[in-house]
Design an enzyme around this catalytic site. Structure first.
Site, PDB file in Angstrom:
ATOM      1  N   HIS A 141       1.224   5.131  -0.830  1.00 46.78           N
ATOM      2  CA  HIS A 141       1.509   3.695  -0.894  1.00 46.78           C
ATOM      3  C   HIS A 141       1.085   3.062  -2.228  1.00 46.78           C
ATOM      4  O   HIS A 141       1.530   1.955  -2.552  1.00 46.78           O
ATOM      5  CB  HIS A 141       0.793   2.945   0.233  1.00 46.78           C
ATOM      6  CG  HIS A 141       1.318   3.240   1.591  1.00 46.78           C
ATOM      7  ND1 HIS A 141       2.654   3.156   1.921  1.00 46.78           N
ATOM      8  CD2 HIS A 141       0.675   3.620   2.734  1.00 46.78           C
ATOM      9  CE1 HIS A 141       2.817   3.466   3.194  1.00 46.78           C
ATOM     10  NE2 HIS A 141       1.629   3.773   3.705  1.00 46.78           N
ATOM     11  N   ASP A 178       5.515  11.177   6.235  1.00 43.66           N
ATOM     12  CA  ASP A 178       4.581  10.204   6.800  1.00 43.66           C
ATOM     13  C   ASP A 178       5.372   9.152   7.576  1.00 43.66           C
ATOM     14  O   ASP A 178       6.489   8.802   7.199  1.00 43.66           O
ATOM     15  CB  ASP A 178       3.787   9.549   5.668  1.00 43.66           C
ATOM     16  CG  ASP A 178       2.625   8.708   6.143  1.00 43.66           C
ATOM     17  OD1 ASP A 178       2.877   7.612   6.688  1.00 43.66           O
ATOM     18  OD2 ASP A 178       1.467   9.104   5.943  1.00 43.66           O
ATOM     19  N   HIS A 180       5.019   6.102   7.654  1.00 43.10           N
ATOM     20  CA  HIS A 180       5.202   4.915   6.826  1.00 43.10           C
ATOM     21  C   HIS A 180       5.949   5.278   5.550  1.00 43.10           C
ATOM     22  O   HIS A 180       5.786   6.376   5.018  1.00 43.10           O
ATOM     23  CB  HIS A 180       3.844   4.298   6.476  1.00 43.10           C
ATOM     24  CG  HIS A 180       2.977   4.056   7.680  1.00 43.10           C
ATOM     25  ND1 HIS A 180       1.876   4.824   7.967  1.00 43.10           N
ATOM     26  CD2 HIS A 180       3.092   3.151   8.680  1.00 43.10           C
ATOM     27  CE1 HIS A 180       1.319   4.396   9.084  1.00 43.10           C
ATOM     28  NE2 HIS A 180       2.044   3.381   9.543  1.00 43.10           N
ATOM     29  N   ASP A 266       1.061  11.122  10.871  1.00 44.33           N
ATOM     30  CA  ASP A 266       1.023   9.931  11.717  1.00 44.33           C
ATOM     31  C   ASP A 266       2.371   9.660  12.386  1.00 44.33           C
ATOM     32  O   ASP A 266       2.533   8.651  13.073  1.00 44.33           O
ATOM     33  CB  ASP A 266       0.558   8.703  10.942  1.00 44.33           C
ATOM     34  CG  ASP A 266       1.151   8.598   9.558  1.00 44.33           C
ATOM     35  OD1 ASP A 266       2.082   9.368   9.233  1.00 44.33           O
ATOM     36  OD2 ASP A 266       0.688   7.750   8.779  1.00 44.33           O
TER      37      ASP A 266
END
Length: 369
Positions: A141, A178, A180, A266
């Site tokens: 990120h 991931d 996200h 995740d």
């Protein structure tokens, strides 16, 4: 087939302190103090499971070194790097949006980025066939000038840029699974035709507004950015369908010389920060497909760098399955939480097919399907 798989970690990674908080929010007001989601337990328990199962004995140990400032500045702005350093000296602060810094986090983040570089070098110089880097803090990120979502320095982006500049690799494929969207990594290569970035993620989870199918790159990089947003509830069959329909055929045309995986577990069915349904066996299947692609195009050379994953109970089993597949070594470890028989995660649903079709359509003018 047995492979020489490197495994990289350092005790310092578990000492990065994100403080306490409920999920990702700091305590205060109506929020009672709790254990922060990005705490070391998922990573430590994964490492412990590798040792307990005996798989660690089958792996080649890699020791990380801190990344140099020159390496970090291949992506990050000097002013941002200095901000992280200053917050680390103070002992607490936020380097952006939920990018918490504790005492000593600057040095640990340098070692995390350096760990990704070390793993890439080990693969490229033939010391190992592939490698898993259990780095922390995570990185995907982090933008050039601010941190986000628990990430300080973008480990994978820095390692890829280092490999391009110093190891003279022309074509790198980065796959981010991931839950996200890997916004920072996308930003790092949005203009770059030499680095193909593919992100499979839950739609509109985090960060808001990023990871849309129409975000395909700019200028020379147009077509080299592929977003595959998936609806909540997508499991093994949906993820594998996306990889077979989009990732594999694009990789065949791009012909990467190195593959990097942002391995965030995740997207598992028990994660508190995601709503997907991937099981340990699903991660095993995705890893197997990436091994096939790596064997076909880049002599098996790929590096998986740990990103997210917040179920302390389940992440270790998902990650263990990945490393088993990478190394070609089998242990007695079984998934104790999931009975794969008749699981809904192993069925693909029409809505999932439609999302994948939309992502494929967005890329059809750049790649042959």
């Amino acid at each position: 087939m047995k492979r020489r798989t490197g495994f990289l970690y350092d005790e310092s990674y578990f000492w990065h302190n994100t403080g306490n908080g409920a999920l990702s929010l700091p305590p205060g007001g109506w929020i009672q103090p709790d254990i922060h989601s990005e705490n070391p337990e998922t990573k430590r328990r994964f490492k412990n499971l590798l040792e307990r199962s005996g798989l660690m004995d089958q792996l080649y140990p890699l020791k990380p070194r801190p990344a140099s400032l020159d390496a970090i500045q291949l992506f990050h702005k000097k002013e941002y790097i200095e901000k992280v350093r200053e917050l680390s000296e103070i002992g607490y602060g936020d380097a952006g949006d939920e990018a918490l810094v504790g005492k000593g986090s600057y040095e640990i983040a340098l070692l995390s980025a350096g760990g990704a570089i070390t793993a890439v070098e080990a693969v490229m110089n033939g010391k190992v066939d592939n490698a898993y880097a259990l780095v922390r803090p995570p990185g995907h990120h982090a933008e050039a000038d601010f941190g986000m979502g628990f990430c300080l320095f973008n480990n994978v982006a820095i390692a890829a840029k280092y490999a391009r500049k110093y190891l003279h690799i022309e074509r790198i494929l980065i796959l981010d699974w991931d839950v996200h969207h890997g916004n920072g990594t996308e930003s790092a290569f949005y203009h770059d035709p030499h680095t193909l970035f593919i992100s499979l993620h839950q739609e509109e989870n985090y960060p808001s507004g990023r990871g849309k199918v129409e975000d395909t790159g700019i200028g020379n990089g147009e077509g080299y950015n592929i977003n595959i947003p998936l609806p909540a509830g997508t499991g093994n069959a949906g993820y594998l369908h996306a990889m077979q329909e989009i990732v594999a055929p694009v990789a065949d045309q791009f012909k990467p010389q190195l593959i990097l995986i942002s391995a965030g577990q995740d997207s598992s069915m028990f994660d508190p920060l995601g709503r997907m349904m991937v099981t340990a066996d699903g991660f095993r299947q995705m890893t197997d497909l990436m091994i096939e692609i790596a064997d076909k195009h880049c002599q098996g050379r790929f590096v998986a760098c740990h990103e997210g994953g917040y179920s302390t109970a389940y992440v270790p089993f998902c990650s263990h399955a990945i490393v088993e597949e990478m190394s070609g070594s089998k242990t007695d470890v079984k998934d104790p939480f999931v009975d794969e028989k008749n699981m809904p995660t192993n069925k693909i649903y029409d809505i999932q097919k439609e999302y994948i079709h939309q992502a494929k359509e967005a890329q059809s003018k750049y790649w042959n399907f």
